[in-house]
Design a protein around this motif. Structure first.
Motif, PDB file in Angstrom:
ATOM      1  N   TRP B  46     -48.198  62.841 -35.686  1.00 44.81           N
ATOM      2  CA  TRP B  46     -48.860  62.410 -34.455  1.00 44.81           C
ATOM      3  C   TRP B  46     -49.315  63.574 -33.605  1.00 44.81           C
ATOM      4  N   TYR B  47     -48.586  64.714 -33.625  1.00 46.51           N
ATOM      5  CA  TYR B  47     -48.962  65.784 -32.689  1.00 46.51           C
ATOM      6  C   TYR B  47     -50.335  66.391 -33.000  1.00 46.51           C
ATOM      7  N   PRO B  48     -50.678  66.674 -34.252  1.00 45.23           N
ATOM      8  CA  PRO B  48     -52.036  67.178 -34.503  1.00 45.23           C
ATOM      9  C   PRO B  48     -53.112  66.210 -34.000  1.00 45.23           C
ATOM     10  N   ILE B  49     -52.814  64.901 -34.110  1.00 45.79           N
ATOM     11  CA  ILE B  49     -53.771  63.895 -33.612  1.00 45.79           C
ATOM     12  C   ILE B  49     -53.892  63.996 -32.089  1.00 45.79           C
ATOM     13  N   TYR B  50     -52.746  64.047 -31.424  1.00 45.77           N
ATOM     14  CA  TYR B  50     -52.748  64.124 -29.958  1.00 45.77           C
ATOM     15  C   TYR B  50     -53.502  65.373 -29.502  1.00 45.77           C
ATOM     16  N   ALA B  51     -53.186  66.512 -30.126  1.00 51.19           N
ATOM     17  CA  ALA B  51     -53.798  67.770 -29.702  1.00 51.19           C
ATOM     18  C   ALA B  51     -55.314  67.754 -29.926  1.00 51.19           C
ATOM     19  N   PHE B  52     -55.730  67.113 -31.001  1.00 49.47           N
ATOM     20  CA  PHE B  52     -57.172  67.003 -31.274  1.00 49.47           C
ATOM     21  C   PHE B  52     -57.849  66.194 -30.159  1.00 49.47           C
ATOM     22  N   ILE B  53     -57.233  65.077 -29.795  1.00 50.69           N
ATOM     23  CA  ILE B  53     -57.803  64.232 -28.742  1.00 50.69           C
ATOM     24  C   ILE B  53     -57.768  64.975 -27.397  1.00 50.69           C
ATOM     25  N   VAL B  83     -60.458  49.169 -44.880  1.00 45.98           N
ATOM     26  CA  VAL B  83     -60.464  50.477 -45.544  1.00 45.98           C
ATOM     27  C   VAL B  83     -60.616  50.257 -47.047  1.00 45.98           C
ATOM     28  N   SER B  84     -61.672  50.847 -47.607  1.00 43.57           N
ATOM     29  CA  SER B  84     -61.864  50.702 -49.046  1.00 43.57           C
ATOM     30  C   SER B  84     -60.845  51.587 -49.771  1.00 43.57           C
ATOM     31  N   PRO B  85     -60.612  51.310 -51.055  1.00 41.96           N
ATOM     32  CA  PRO B  85     -59.644  52.138 -51.782  1.00 41.96           C
ATOM     33  C   PRO B  85     -59.963  53.624 -51.587  1.00 41.96           C
ATOM     34  N   VAL B  86     -58.953  54.347 -51.176  1.00 40.20           N
ATOM     35  CA  VAL B  86     -59.214  55.723 -50.756  1.00 40.20           C
ATOM     36  C   VAL B  86     -58.592  56.735 -51.709  1.00 40.20           C
ATOM     37  N   LYS B  87     -59.229  57.881 -51.731  1.00 41.59           N
ATOM     38  CA  LYS B  87     -58.698  59.017 -52.465  1.00 41.59           C
ATOM     39  C   LYS B  87     -58.724  60.204 -51.512  1.00 41.59           C
ATOM     40  N   GLY B  88     -58.160  61.271 -51.932  1.00 41.73           N
ATOM     41  CA  GLY B  88     -58.211  62.468 -51.099  1.00 41.73           C
ATOM     42  C   GLY B  88     -56.955  62.678 -50.296  1.00 41.73           C
ATOM     43  N   LYS B  89     -57.111  63.421 -49.228  1.00 45.70           N
ATOM     44  CA  LYS B  89     -55.951  63.827 -48.448  1.00 45.70           C
ATOM     45  C   LYS B  89     -55.729  62.912 -47.266  1.00 45.70           C
ATOM     46  N   PHE B  90     -54.474  62.698 -46.949  1.00 48.85           N
ATOM     47  CA  PHE B  90     -54.119  61.900 -45.785  1.00 48.85           C
ATOM     48  C   PHE B  90     -54.653  62.582 -44.522  1.00 48.85           C
ATOM     49  N   ARG B  91     -54.555  63.905 -44.515  1.00 45.47           N
ATOM     50  CA  ARG B  91     -55.045  64.698 -43.379  1.00 45.47           C
ATOM     51  C   ARG B  91     -56.537  64.424 -43.123  1.00 45.47           C
ATOM     52  N   SER B  92     -57.326  64.443 -44.187  1.00 49.18           N
ATOM     53  CA  SER B  92     -58.770  64.215 -44.037  1.00 49.18           C
ATOM     54  C   SER B  92     -59.043  62.771 -43.631  1.00 49.18           C
ATOM     55  N   PHE B  93     -58.273  61.852 -44.224  1.00 45.97           N
ATOM     56  CA  PHE B  93     -58.446  60.433 -43.900  1.00 45.97           C
ATOM     57  C   PHE B  93     -58.152  60.199 -42.413  1.00 45.97           C
ATOM     58  N   LEU B  94     -57.046  60.750 -41.942  1.00 49.49           N
ATOM     59  CA  LEU B  94     -56.684  60.539 -40.535  1.00 49.49           C
ATOM     60  C   LEU B  94     -57.731  61.149 -39.606  1.00 49.49           C
ATOM     61  N   LEU B  95     -58.183  62.369 -39.947  1.00 49.03           N
ATOM     62  CA  LEU B  95     -59.150  63.033 -39.070  1.00 49.03           C
ATOM     63  C   LEU B  95     -60.469  62.263 -39.034  1.00 49.03           C
ATOM     64  N   ALA B  96     -60.929  61.808 -40.184  1.00 44.47           N
ATOM     65  CA  ALA B  96     -62.187  61.043 -40.232  1.00 44.47           C
ATOM     66  C   ALA B  96     -62.029  59.732 -39.464  1.00 44.47           C
ATOM     67  N   SER B  97     -60.882  59.057 -39.667  1.00 42.96           N
ATOM     68  CA  SER B  97     -60.647  57.794 -38.957  1.00 42.96           C
ATOM     69  C   SER B  97     -60.599  58.040 -37.457  1.00 42.96           C
ATOM     70  N   LEU B  98     -59.972  59.137 -37.079  1.00 45.39           N
ATOM     71  CA  LEU B  98     -59.858  59.462 -35.651  1.00 45.39           C
ATOM     72  C   LEU B  98     -61.231  59.736 -35.048  1.00 45.39           C
ATOM     73  N   GLN B  99     -62.040  60.490 -35.772  1.00 44.58           N
ATOM     74  CA  GLN B  99     -63.371  60.807 -35.240  1.00 44.58           C
ATOM     75  C   GLN B  99     -64.212  59.545 -35.087  1.00 44.58           C
ATOM     76  N   ASN B 100     -64.095  58.626 -36.053  1.00 46.09           N
ATOM     77  CA  ASN B 100     -64.797  57.344 -35.926  1.00 46.09           C
ATOM     78  C   ASN B 100     -64.286  56.563 -34.730  1.00 46.09           C
ATOM     79  N   TYR B 101     -62.974  56.553 -34.584  1.00 46.04           N
ATOM     80  CA  TYR B 101     -62.361  55.806 -33.488  1.00 46.04           C
ATOM     81  C   TYR B 101     -62.808  56.367 -32.137  1.00 46.04           C
ATOM     82  N   LEU B 102     -62.780  57.705 -32.022  1.00 43.00           N
ATOM     83  CA  LEU B 102     -63.157  58.327 -30.744  1.00 43.00           C
ATOM     84  C   LEU B 102     -64.632  58.082 -30.446  1.00 43.00           C
TER      85      LEU B 102
END
Lengths: 143, 255
Positions: B46-53, B83-102
């Motif tokens: 959660w902290y990297p997410i908070y700090a990004f926001i 969310v369609s079946p996903v591949k890749g990194k959780f880090r990238s998924f969270l960041l992309a989801s966060l950017q969409n959300y913001l």
């Protein structure tokens, strides 16, 4: 030296936050598969007994290493100036920083002698390179 | 969904070492415990997410609301199904989801309606603000800082290692051996002899204990990284990428 100045890892040469007990980069690399783990060149082997020392004042891409008390680590002293332990943050290797004394400033012959001594010192150095730093003109690398 | 209702070692423990993409798939099908397992993964990072926001928001309160809102949105079953079946990194998924959300939130500022007043994750906001203020990272992109903070969060694996030793009532042994995880940089200046005397074992035993401690820590870290990628072959690549992100910060990351 401020307490929040970054520390320099004496194994990989990367800088890391002072609040970290260990170098996070080295720790993470330990988790790499053995087949891709990079060979480790310990900086401590070329500059021993530097545990806990920090980088402080920067001259271009060279930083002066200071001890726990914040004092520069002096390696030698002569008529022309003083040599200190330093670190090249670009090449990530230890260097010797030679600082010309104030009374030798101003004369071209003194400057040339200073550079000559710095170059000579570099030839038999255990460090990867030696550099001369004269206040006001920054540094000049050896040939 | 409330994280406080779930303990990591409860029904969800079978997900504890499962890759994040498998956890997400299970959560989409509402398998028992899976959503909580996904929430647990989010709670760790959660902290990297908070700090990004927080880099985008001038107010800590707004950043907190958006952080809560983001995780709530992410873990809603409705959102998960999209969310369609996903591949890749959780880090990238969270960041992309966060950017969409913001991006969605930027115009309408609906975070309060979406649960901004609901405490979803128990965030230590004072501590987060202190950490955030100590990070003068103006020359780096937000993405790089996010990656570096992610890497630092991973190192919390040390806590798990300590817990393992504590479970065997070997906390004092752990504290003695811990500096040898990185003996060159550690400020604690114990020698092998000191440790052997303190633990009342031979020097050979000390060497073995230190070897095991290092190996175990590396193993826990590797497993934690493996949880955040969808293919085991990506683990080393992910570790290298996180190391690069940390190097880029030049040690100027806040605690």
């Amino acid at each position: 030296v401020k307490s929040d100045d970054p520390c320099t890892c004496l194994v990989c040469g990367a800088q890391f936050p002072p609040f970290e007990e260990f170098c996070p980069i080295c720790i993470l690399r330990e988790a790499l598969d053995e087949r891709v783990k990079p060979a480790r060149t310990f900086l401590k082997d070329v500059a021993p007994n530097r545990r806990g020392r920090r980088l402080s004042r920067r001259f271009e891409h060279y930083e002066l290493i200071t001890d726990q008390d914040g004092k520069p680590v002096e390696l030698g002293r002569g008529a022309m100036g003083v040599t200190y332990e330093g670190f090249d943050v670009d090449l990530r290797c230890p260097v010797t920083l030679k600082v010309i004394s104030e009374q030798c400033l101003g004369g071209e012959s003194a400057r040339l002698r200073f550079l000559r001594e710095a170059r000579t010192g570099g030839e038999d150095s255990a460090f990867q390179c030696r550099l001369g730093i004269a206040p006001g003109e920054n540094r000049e690398a050896p040939d | 969904v409330n994280l406080e209702q779930h303990t990591p070692l409860g029904d969800d423990s079978r997900f504890h070492t499962t890759r994040w993409s498998a956890v997400l798939l299970s959560a989409q099908s509402q398998a028992p415990g899976s959503q909580a397992a996904l929430a647990d993964l989010c709670r760790i990072y959660w902290y990297p997410i908070y700090a990004f926001i927080r880099q985008r928001e001038s107010s800590p309160e707004d950043a907190q609301d958006l952080t809560q809102g983001f995780f709530l949105h992410l873990l809603e079953h409705k959102a998960l199904r999209q969310v369609s079946p996903v591949k890749g990194k959780f880090r990238s998924f969270l960041l992309a989801s966060l950017q969409n959300y913001l991006s969605d939130q930027a115009d309408s500022r609906r975070c309060l309606k979406r649960g901004g007043n609901t405490e979803f994750l128990r965030l230590d906001m004072q501590s987060a603000e202190d950490r955030y203020r100590l990070a003068p990272l103006d020359i780096l992109t937000a993405d790089k800082i996010f990656d570096a903070r992610w890497a630092v969060t991973l190192l919390d694996a040390m806590r798990r290692l300590r817990e393992e030793y504590a479970a065997q009532e070997k906390t004092s042994m752990f504290e003695r051996l811990k500096p040898f995880i990185d003996p060159i940089n550690s400020q604690a200046a114990f020698s092998y002899d000191d440790v052997a005397n303190t633990l009342r074992v031979s020097l050979g035993s000390v060497r073995k204990l230190i070897f095991r401690l290092r190996k175990r820590y590396a193993s826990i870290l590797r497993k934690e990284v493996a949880r955040t990628v969808s293919d085991p072959a990506e683990v080393d690549q992910e570790i290298q990428a996180l190391c690069e992100a940390l190097i880029a910060t030049e040690g100027r990351l806040g605690p």
